[in-house]
Scaffold this motif. Structure first.
Motif, PDB file in Angstrom:
ATOM      1  N   MET A 143       0.352  -9.136  10.446  1.00 53.66           N
ATOM      2  CA  MET A 143       1.172  -9.237  11.633  1.00 53.66           C
ATOM      3  C   MET A 143       0.312  -9.625  12.840  1.00 53.66           C
ATOM      4  O   MET A 143      -0.834  -9.184  12.963  1.00 53.66           O
ATOM      5  N   CYS A 144       0.845 -10.463  13.725  1.00 54.35           N
ATOM      6  CA  CYS A 144       0.165 -10.897  14.951  1.00 54.35           C
ATOM      7  C   CYS A 144      -1.129 -11.665  14.659  1.00 54.35           C
ATOM      8  O   CYS A 144      -2.114 -11.560  15.403  1.00 54.35           O
ATOM      9  N   LEU A 195       2.245  -4.236   6.649  1.00 53.18           N
ATOM     10  CA  LEU A 195       1.100  -3.389   6.301  1.00 53.18           C
ATOM     11  C   LEU A 195      -0.134  -3.773   7.105  1.00 53.18           C
ATOM     12  O   LEU A 195      -0.311  -4.929   7.476  1.00 53.18           O
ATOM     13  N   ASP A 196      -0.979  -2.807   7.357  1.00 47.76           N
ATOM     14  CA  ASP A 196      -2.275  -3.067   7.996  1.00 47.76           C
ATOM     15  C   ASP A 196      -3.284  -3.318   6.882  1.00 47.76           C
ATOM     16  O   ASP A 196      -3.797  -2.387   6.268  1.00 47.76           O
ATOM     17  N   ALA A 197      -3.558  -4.597   6.641  1.00 49.97           N
ATOM     18  CA  ALA A 197      -4.439  -4.966   5.521  1.00 49.97           C
ATOM     19  C   ALA A 197      -5.844  -4.420   5.712  1.00 49.97           C
ATOM     20  O   ALA A 197      -6.505  -4.014   4.742  1.00 49.97           O
ATOM     21  N   ARG A 202      -0.841   1.090   1.874  1.00 41.99           N
ATOM     22  CA  ARG A 202      -0.002   0.775   0.721  1.00 41.99           C
ATOM     23  C   ARG A 202       1.456   1.128   0.969  1.00 41.99           C
ATOM     24  O   ARG A 202       2.318   0.829   0.149  1.00 41.99           O
ATOM     25  N   SER A 203       1.734   1.788   2.075  1.00 46.01           N
ATOM     26  CA  SER A 203       3.110   2.109   2.453  1.00 46.01           C
ATOM     27  C   SER A 203       3.284   1.893   3.951  1.00 46.01           C
ATOM     28  O   SER A 203       2.319   1.972   4.708  1.00 46.01           O
TER      29      SER A 203
END
Length: 330
Positions: A143-144, A195-197, A202-203
C-alpha cells in the motif's frame, strides 16, 4: 472528474537534464513575411531549437550556434525522435519520465508523498476505489508504494503513458472490475495489498480490514455488509485480526447466504467467526423485534385510553351545551 494537469515543476531535473543552463542564453527569432504588399511581418512560434547570433563591427555575422531545447513528452504529449514506441504505440520513455516525476529521492519507488502528488494530479482521492483498482492493475505489492517495475508494467497493462492516458482508462478499469472472475481477483488482491510486507504480517488488522471491506465493495455492496462490519467494530476484544481464509470466505458468504441468514448452517465448513456473527446478528434482530412489539403495545394502550376518555368528554360538552340553552331560555 476534471482536468488532469501535471504539477511536476521540472520533470527533466529528475532525469539529470542540464538543458536549463543552455536555455537561458538562447533567443527566439521571428521570421518576416514575404515581399508582399503588406510590408508587415508575421510572428511564428519558436522551433524546438533556436539560433543565437552576434554581429561584428564590420557588419559581418559571427558563427551561428544552435541551442537545442528538449521537448518533454510527459508535458506536451508530443513524440520525440529518440523515444521508443512499443507494439501498442506506447512510449517507454514517457512512462519512465512520468515515474521519475513522483519517485522518492532515496528509493527507486514512488512512496507515500509521491503517491499523494500522483493521485492529486490524477484528480482522485488516495483512499477511493479507483486508486485501489489502479493498484490492482499495477499489481502493487504494498500500500502507498509503486516500484519502478510495477509502475512501468502497470502502465503497459492499461495502455497509458501519460496522466491524461491513465485518467481516460478509469471508466474501462471500473467496468472491468465488475466481472465476476475479475472482481474475485481484485478482492483477493485487496487482502494482500493491505498487509505490511516489511513487518511480515499474515493477517489484517481489524480496523484496516473494515476499511478495505467497505472500499472493495464500493460498486456492489452486499446487503449483509454493514451488519458484518458493525459486528467486527463492536467486538474488538474477541477479534484481533482477519486471516486470509476468513477474508476469502466472506465473499462466498455474501454470495451463498441470503440477507435473512435463514439458509446458514453451522454444519457447513464456515470459519468459526461466521458462526459467532450469525448468532450475534440473530440475537440483535430478536431484540429489535421485541422492542418494536413493546413499542406497538405501548402505542395501543395509549390509543385505548384516549378512546375511553373521549365519550366522557363528549358527554360533558353536550351537558354544558344543554345547560347554556336552559339558562338562556329563562
Amino acid at each position: 472528474m476534471g482536468q488532469c494537469v501535471t504539477k511536476c515543476k521540472n520533470p527533466t531535473s529528475s532525469l539529470g537534464s542540464k538543458s536549463g543552463d543552455k536555455e537561458s542564453s538562447s533567443k527566439s527569432h521571428h521570421k518576416k513575411g514575404g515581399g508582399g504588399g503588406s510590408g508587415g511581418h508575421k510572428e511564428e512560434p519558436s522551433a524546438p531549437c533556436s539560433k543565437a547570433t552576434s554581429e561584428l563591427s564590420n557588419g559581418t555575422k559571427a558563427l551561428e550556434v544552435t541551442v537545442e531545447t528538449p521537448v518533454i513528452p510527459t508535458v506536451t504529449g508530443e513524440p520525440r525522435k529518440d523515444e521508443f514506441l512499443d507494439g501498442d504505440g506506447l512510449s517507454m520513455l514517457r512512462i519512465e519520465e512520468l515515474f521519475c516525476c513522483y519517485k522518492d529521492e532515496q528509493e527507486d519507488a514512488i512512496l507515500e508523498e509521491g503517491m499523494e502528488r500522483f493521485c492529486n494530479d490524477l484528480c482522485v482521492d488516495p483512499a477511493e476505489f479507483r486508486v485501489l483498482v489502479l493498484a490492482w492493475k499495477f499489481q502493487a505489492a504494498t500500500m502507498c508504494k509503486f516500484t519502478r517495475k510495477e509502475f512501468v508494467e502497470g502502465c503497459k497493462a492499461i495502455q497509458a503513458d501519460s496522466l491524461k492516458g491513465i485518467c481516460s482508462r478509469f471508466p474501462c478499469m471500473l467496468l472491468d472490475a465488475q466481472g465476476e472472475e475479475n472482481f474475485k481477483d481484485l478482492y483477493r488482491f485487496t487482502f494482500q495489498f493491505g498487509l505490511d510486507a516489511e513487518e511480515g504480517q499474515r493477517s489484517l488488522q481489524r480496523e484496516i480490514a473494515i476499511a478495505l471491506w467497505r472500499l472493495v465493495f464500493t460498486q456492489d455492496t452486499p446487503a449483509i455488509l454493514e451488519r458484518w462490519l458493525d459486528f467486527l467494530a463492536e467486538n474488538p476484544s474477541g477479534i484481533r485480526g482477519i486471516s486470509r481464509d476468513t477474508w476469502n470466505m466472506f465473499l462466498n458468504f455474501t454470495q451463498a447466504i441470503g440477507p435473512d441468514l435463514s439458509n446458514y448452517s453451522e454444519d457447513e465448513a464456515w470459519p468459526s467467526l461466521f458462526d459467532t456473527f450469525v448468532e450475534w446478528e440473530l440475537e440483535r434482530r430478536k431484540k429489535e423485534e421485541e422492542q418494536a412489539l413493546m413499542a406497538m403495545e405501548e402505542e395501543g394502550k395509549c390509543t385505548e385510553t384516549e378512546t375511553e376518555c373521549s365519550p366522557t368528554t363528549d358527554r360533558l360538552e353536550t351537558e354544558g351545551s344543554r345547560g347554556s340553552q336552559t339558562w338562556g331560555g329563562h
